[in-house]
Scaffold this active site. Structure first.
Site, PDB file in Angstrom:
ATOM      1  N   LYS A  70      46.723  90.269   0.491  1.00 26.09           N
ATOM      2  CA  LYS A  70      45.448  90.927   0.168  1.00 26.09           C
ATOM      3  C   LYS A  70      44.362  90.632   1.199  1.00 26.09           C
ATOM      4  CE  LYS A  70      47.000  91.313  -4.438  1.00 26.09           C
ATOM      5  NZ  LYS A  70      47.810  90.387  -5.223  1.00 26.09           N
ATOM      6  N   ASP A  89      45.563  79.816  -8.451  1.00 24.34           N
ATOM      7  CA  ASP A  89      46.125  80.994  -7.782  1.00 24.34           C
ATOM      8  C   ASP A  89      44.952  81.728  -7.133  1.00 24.34           C
ATOM      9  OD1 ASP A  89      47.177  83.428  -7.001  1.00 24.34           O
ATOM     10  OD2 ASP A  89      47.903  84.017  -8.993  1.00 24.34           O
ATOM     11  N   TRP A  97      47.519  88.152 -14.461  1.00 20.48           N
ATOM     12  CA  TRP A  97      48.249  87.269 -13.554  1.00 20.48           C
ATOM     13  C   TRP A  97      48.448  85.866 -14.107  1.00 20.48           C
ATOM     14  CZ3 TRP A  97      51.391  88.971 -10.098  1.00 20.48           C
ATOM     15  CH2 TRP A  97      51.160  90.222  -9.512  1.00 20.48           C
TER      16      TRP A  97
HETATM   17  C1  LIG Z   1      48.805  90.050  -6.015  1.00 23.62           C
HETATM   18  C2  LIG Z   1      48.738  88.813  -6.808  1.00 23.62           C
HETATM   19  C3  LIG Z   1      49.824  87.982  -6.947  1.00 23.62           C
HETATM   20  C4  LIG Z   1      51.040  88.441  -6.259  1.00 23.62           C
HETATM   21  O1  LIG Z   1      52.126  88.068  -6.292  1.00 23.62           O
HETATM   22  P1  LIG Z   1      53.346  88.584  -5.395  1.00 23.62           P
HETATM   23  O2  LIG Z   1      54.431  87.844  -6.009  1.00 23.62           O
HETATM   24  O3  LIG Z   1      53.004  88.133  -4.004  1.00 23.62           O
HETATM   25  O4  LIG Z   1      53.425  90.060  -5.523  1.00 23.62           O
HETATM   26  C5  LIG Z   1      49.717  86.812  -7.671  1.00 23.62           C
HETATM   27  N1  LIG Z   1      48.540  86.473  -8.231  1.00 23.62           N
HETATM   28  C6  LIG Z   1      47.448  87.270  -8.108  1.00 23.62           C
HETATM   29  C7  LIG Z   1      46.172  86.848  -8.701  1.00 23.62           C
HETATM   30  C8  LIG Z   1      47.532  88.462  -7.397  1.00 23.62           C
HETATM   31  O5  LIG Z   1      46.472  89.248  -7.256  1.00 23.62           O
END
Ligand SMILES: *Cc1c(COP(=O)(O)O)cnc(C)c1O
Length: 317
Positions: A140, A116, A62
């Protein structure tokens, strides 16, 4: 019901103030309900915190994606910590790899941290000190998909690049109280209910205590003589996403498939780890199994998994 109606205004205001209380968001942070998911913020952050470069700590999938998106707008330096950076970005919980910062990284010379928290949102108390932007999608731990909550230090608002789309502009969000355009009203209502649930559980401290349920799984992994293998350093293991392989470090596909099948028979689905392409140690260690133990997963749910892991281990030892 219009999103500008008195009725929805009450829902929005209540949700905001519940959120400020439950998360202990300091007064100098604006709370905004935005569109575009966590991914939208990967672009919104460099657009709003205009500067020539920013530092990114890349610990997994991510933060890697966030750095890649930011590169469209500004110069990105990975894993450098410089005093003249616009911000220092990190992902508080790497969902795919199962890596969590149990405390925020150190920033220097007042460089604001950007976090994040999508996958460990309100799973533990959050220390806002040294942060400039804290954001997360609600899907989540906080309700339905469709809203991203951005908490932005007020003195950082208003520095956006002229090309910043209005729906991603912190200034427009602040000036319009998250009503620049139609927000995800239903999702906000669901988040309102989840916040009340967290409050009624005893708040985020109580939620954190319950989330130590992850140790139940890590303990089985660590005492399995290598049958279960978690590649993550104990200091950074995630309480939300427990990632492990079965049958040794690189995993045994047949055993993992058998484990997943037995799990499904016990009503546990979505335990298959997210596979990423690559040849480094990191890519080899993911795939396999990922148990996502978000806030909604109870202690007794976790025991069902623990029992199955013990049974499966016994079969092969
Ligand atoms: C799920 C997640 C995202 C998600 O992004 P979306 O654009 O809402 O799908 C971003 N960062 C992390 C750490 C995640 O687990």
């Amino acid at each position: 019901m219009s999103h500008r109606s008195k009725e929805f205004a009450e829902v929005l205001e209540e949700t905001k103030s519940l959120f400020r209380d439950v998360m202990s968001v300091p007064d100098n942070f604006e709370i905004m309900f935005m569109h575009g998911g966590g991914t939208g913020q990967f672009a919104a952050i460099p657009l709003n915190l205009k500067h020539t470069f920013a530092d990114y700590i890349v610990t997994g999938a991510w933060s890697g994606k966030a750095a890649q998106e930011a590169e469209k707008f500004i110069h990105v330096k990975r894993a450098s910590i410089k005093s003249d950076a616009a911000y220092l970005y990190y992902c508080a919980n790497e969902t795919v790899h199962g890596i969590e910062f149990h405390e925020p990284p150190h920033s220097i010379h007042g460089v604001p941290l950007v976090a994040d928290i999508s996958s460990n949102f309100l799973s533990r108390p959050f220390d806002f000190r040294h942060h400039g932007v804290v954001f997360g999608g609600t899907q989540k731990n906080l309700g339905a998909a469709g809203i991203t909550i951005a908490m932005v230090r007020k003195d950082l608002i208003g520095k956006q690049l002229p090309i910043t789309p209005a729906v991603f502009s912190y200034k427009e969000m602040q000036d319009n109280n998250s009503l620049y355009n139609t927000p995800a009203v239903y999702g906000i209502y669901i988040t309102n209910l989840v916040l009340k649930w967290i409050r009624d559980q005893g708040g985020v401290e109580a939620i954190y205590e319950t989330n130590l349920k992850a140790n139940m799984i890590y303990n089985i992994i660590d005492s399995s003589n290598g049958f279960y293998h978690c590649a993550i350093d104990k200091r950074y293991r995630s309480n939300m996403n427990v990632c492990f392989r079965i049958g040794g470090e690189s995993g045994d596909d047949a055993k993992e498939a058998e484990f997943l099948k037995g799990a499904a028979e016990r009503h546990m689905i979505s335990l298959k780890g997210h596979r990423i392409n690559g040849t480094d140690v990191f890519s080899r260690s993911v795939g396999g199994i990922r148990a996502s133990l978000y806030n909604a997963v109870t202690l007794s749910d976790t025991e069902v998994l623990a029992t199955w892991m013990n049974e499966f281990l016994a079969k092969y030892s």
